[in-house]
Enzyme design. Structure first.
Site, short mmCIF file in Angstrom:
data_model
loop_
_atom_site.label_atom_id
_atom_site.label_comp_id
_atom_site.label_asym_id
_atom_site.label_seq_id
_atom_site.Cartn_x
_atom_site.Cartn_y
_atom_site.Cartn_z
N GLY A 97 -0.11 4.47 -0.08
CA GLY A 97 -0.75 5.53 0.20
C GLY A 97 -0.04 6.25 1.49
N PHE A 138 -0.35 6.17 4.80
CA PHE A 138 0.33 5.29 5.90
C PHE A 138 1.57 4.33 5.52
CE2 PHE A 138 0.43 3.37 9.94
CZ PHE A 138 0.68 4.43 10.62
N GLY A 139 1.25 3.83 4.29
CA GLY A 139 2.37 2.73 3.65
C GLY A 139 3.70 3.59 3.44
N ALA A 179 0.28 10.25 9.45
CA ALA A 179 1.33 9.78 8.55
C ALA A 179 2.04 10.97 8.29
CB ALA A 179 0.75 9.41 7.17
N LYS A 203 -12.63 4.58 16.81
CA LYS A 203 -12.77 6.23 17.02
C LYS A 203 -12.50 6.85 15.75
CE LYS A 203 -8.54 6.43 14.56
NZ LYS A 203 -8.23 7.43 13.54
N ASN A 226 -11.35 11.63 8.56
CA ASN A 226 -12.62 11.56 9.09
C ASN A 226 -13.25 12.72 9.73
OD1 ASN A 226 -13.02 8.35 8.85
ND2 ASN A 226 -10.96 8.52 9.67
N LYS A 231 -7.53 0.58 9.97
CA LYS A 231 -8.26 0.67 11.03
C LYS A 231 -9.91 0.91 10.78
CE LYS A 231 -4.89 3.58 13.55
NZ LYS A 231 -4.66 5.07 13.85
N GLY A 245 0.77 -1.26 -0.13
CA GLY A 245 0.01 0.11 -0.05
C GLY A 245 0.89 1.24 0.02
N GLU A 252 -11.81 5.93 6.68
CA GLU A 252 -12.40 4.57 7.23
C GLU A 252 -13.98 4.64 7.95
OE1 GLU A 252 -11.39 1.56 6.07
OE2 GLU A 252 -9.29 1.60 6.34
N1 LIG Z 1 -2.93 8.06 7.13
C1 LIG Z 1 -2.64 7.95 8.25
O1 LIG Z 1 -2.24 9.03 9.04
C2 LIG Z 1 -3.19 6.82 9.02
C3 LIG Z 1 -3.72 5.91 8.36
N2 LIG Z 1 -3.91 4.46 9.11
C4 LIG Z 1 -4.84 3.59 8.29
O2 LIG Z 1 -3.96 3.09 7.20
C5 LIG Z 1 -4.88 2.47 6.24
C6 LIG Z 1 -4.54 3.05 4.99
O3 LIG Z 1 -4.73 4.37 4.94
P1 LIG Z 1 -3.98 5.50 4.06
O4 LIG Z 1 -2.68 5.10 3.69
O5 LIG Z 1 -4.24 6.71 4.81
O6 LIG Z 1 -4.71 5.53 2.90
P2 LIG Z 1 -4.65 6.50 1.31
O7 LIG Z 1 -5.90 6.62 1.00
O8 LIG Z 1 -3.64 7.46 1.54
O9 LIG Z 1 -4.05 5.16 0.70
C7 LIG Z 1 -4.43 3.95 0.32
C8 LIG Z 1 -3.57 3.06 -0.63
O10 LIG Z 1 -4.01 1.80 -0.90
C9 LIG Z 1 -3.85 1.32 -2.25
N3 LIG Z 1 -4.82 0.67 -2.53
C10 LIG Z 1 -6.01 0.42 -2.19
N4 LIG Z 1 -6.69 -0.73 -2.67
C11 LIG Z 1 -5.64 -1.49 -3.04
C12 LIG Z 1 -5.46 -2.78 -3.49
N5 LIG Z 1 -6.57 -3.53 -3.87
N6 LIG Z 1 -4.21 -3.11 -3.72
C13 LIG Z 1 -3.09 -2.42 -3.68
N7 LIG Z 1 -3.19 -1.37 -3.25
C14 LIG Z 1 -4.40 -0.59 -2.88
C15 LIG Z 1 -4.25 2.81 -2.83
O11 LIG Z 1 -3.56 2.93 -4.05
C16 LIG Z 1 -3.45 3.87 -1.84
O12 LIG Z 1 -2.12 4.06 -2.37
C17 LIG Z 1 -6.28 3.08 6.40
O13 LIG Z 1 -7.00 1.77 7.18
C18 LIG Z 1 -6.07 3.95 7.81
O14 LIG Z 1 -6.98 4.20 8.55
C19 LIG Z 1 -3.41 4.34 10.21
C20 LIG Z 1 -2.61 5.41 10.77
C21 LIG Z 1 -2.45 6.44 10.41
O1 LIG Z 2 -5.68 7.05 12.20
C1 LIG Z 2 -5.14 8.09 12.02
C2 LIG Z 2 -4.03 8.59 12.74
O2 LIG Z 2 -3.89 7.64 13.86
C3 LIG Z 2 -5.44 8.86 10.82
O3 LIG Z 2 -6.89 9.40 10.84
P1 LIG Z 2 -7.80 9.91 9.79
O4 LIG Z 2 -7.81 8.68 8.74
O5 LIG Z 2 -8.89 10.47 10.24
O6 LIG Z 2 -7.02 10.94 9.09
#
Ligand SMILES: NC(=O)C1=CN([C@@H]2O[C@H](COP(=O)(O)OP(=O)(O)OC[C@H]3O[C@@H](n4cnc5c(N)ncnc54)[C@H](O)[C@@H]3O)[C@@H](O)[C@H]2O)C=CC1
Ligand SMILES: O=C(CO)COP(=O)(O)O
Length: 408
Positions: A71, A73-74, A207, A258, A323, A171, A69, A348
């Protein structure tokens, strides 16, 4: 402190401190009533596997990590683990993104073009899942929950080497099944292979702040103590503090719920209801989170920790939360479809709120709808608002009129 009595107290304190500093420190637990610890429900059913991340491999930075991933967080996880010296392969979907990461050492979508944030040399990107997982010792999952099952089944498991641990960072709740991600992973246990060793990272961790190397603390939960210790060591750095927990259910349920509370907080702010109302909603939302998580077998202490109230506070009051922003726009009166169409990143809480209605119904089978509404007013109201059946302001008025008994 000027009086003679105060000076005497100070002298006594100083003497005590001097005395204590000469004594070796030993921890003695105080005798007290014996408490029976209830294991999380599914922990008792789970199979715990031996950890394949050996202390030597962790210490010598020989653990090869694949982050699934690309995105926000990845990218942050790849940055953190790469900065800690581990070789990281970042699996992304678009060739152009992989090329940019490999050539310019930045993710074009998430790193500011004019900033100086760059991936360490240890990070490289690919779009080829077979290549990404070929020599992988640890798989970090950072794909949104709604896409996770398909990713696991169609991409990860066919290339997965038995025994390779999966650290999930997503999450939420899967809309189709009402399952939290730890349950999705449990349901995928490949019977013909050894069980999936899983761990879960959660806590207040935007992130963007991790990429800017701002201090962050999080919790890693796993049923296997060796696995959580190995992961905590791999993730820890001078800017990333990692606590450990065996309460997978508590960490996972709070991390998902949350996000729904953050949507509620955003709606409240969007409506201009003021901080009194927002703080009340967030606090009562936390009570509902605790109630639900306890029902599933979580420990209260987890809900008071980083993945529980810690992440809830940050997401509800941190302006960059997706969110919260989603809820804010809803509260300002933007149509749901328009917000969904124009949100570039994952919120989410939207799917999770709807999935929670089903899950709560299953967990409280004897409850009439009215009783459920009284038990989970904040969480169920968010779902109602998202379904479009009720105006946010009306829902709040209804809540204010509900009888309120003892605070629990
Ligand atoms: N962004 C943050 O600050 C944080 C996010 N998270 C959690 O991490 C998870 C991912 O969130 P983000 O990275 O922020 O989301 P994002 O929307 O920034 O990125 C999601 C990534 O997943 C990829 N993706 C989606 N479906 C896919 C598939 N079938 N195969 C391969 N890649 C795929 C997309 O291309 C995209 O690069 C969520 O559950 C989020 O709640 C957890 C902690 C912090
Ligand atoms: O889970 C998160 C930070 O801990 C990110 O929250 P949001 O997806 O609401 O930006």
């Amino acid at each position: 402190m000027t009086g003679g009595g105060d000076r005497a107290v100070m002298d006594t304190v100083q003497q005590r401190l001097a005395f204590l500093s000469t004594q070796p420190f030993t921890w003695r637990s105080r005798p007290g009533p014996r408490r029976r610890r209830r294991p999380p429900l599914s922990a008792s059913r789970a199979t715990v596997t031996a950890c394949v991340l050996s202390p030597d491999a962790v210490a010598e930075r020989r653990v090869r990590v694949t982050v699934c991933g690309g995105g926000s967080f990845g990218s942050a996880m790849a940055f953190l683990l790469g900065s800690n010296g581990y070789p990281v392969t970042l699996l992304v979907r678009r060739e152009a993104v992989a090329e940019c990461i490999n050539a310019e050492r930045r993710n074009p979508r998430y790193f500011p073009a004019d900033g100086d944030i760059r991936f360490p040399e240890a990070v490289r990107a690919t779009t080829d899942v077979a290549e990404a997982l070929r020599d992988c010792d640890l798989c970090v999952h950072a794909i949104p929950v709604q896409s996770s099952r398909a990713f696991f089944e169609q991409q990860l498991l066919p290339h997965w080497r038995p025994g390779t641990p999966i650290l999930s960072t997503a999450k939420g709740i899967e809309a189709g099944t009402g399952q939290f991600l730890y349950e999705v992973l449990e349901s995928l246990q490949p019977s013909h292979l050894s069980p999936l060793p899983t761990a879960f990272l959660s806590g207040p961790s935007f992130a963007d702040e991790m990429l800017r190397q701002l201090p962050t603390a999080a919790v890693v939960a796993a049923r296997d103590a060796t696995l959580r210790r190995a992961l905590a060591e791999m993730l820890s750095s001078s800017v990333f503090k990692v606590f450990r927990s065996s309460d997978v259910v508590g960490v996972e349920v709070s991390g998902a719920v949350k996000n729904v509370i953050a949507v509620a907080a955003g709606i409240s702010e969007g409506l201009g209801l003021g901080m009194n109302a927002t703080a009340a909603l967030v606090t009562r939302g936390c009570s509902e989170m605790r109630r639900l998580a306890r029902r599933l077998g979580a420990r209260s202490v987890t809900l008071a920790g980083l993945s529980g109230v810690g992440d809830t506070f940050m997401t509800c009051f941190g302006a960059q939360s997706r969110n919260r922003t989603f809820g804010f726009r809803l509260g300002r009166g933007e149509p749901l479809t328009h917000i969904l169409e124009t949100s570039a990143q994952t919120a989410e809480g939207v799917h999770t709120a709807r999935a929670l209605v089903r899950r709560i119904g299953e967990l409280y089978p004897g409850y009439q709808p009215r009783r459920l509404e009284m038990t989970f007013p904040v969480l169920l109201s968010v779902a109602d608002v998202l379904e479009g059946g009720v105006e946010p302001r009306q829902r709040l008025t209804d809540w204010m009129r509900m009888p309120s008994g003892s605070e629990n």
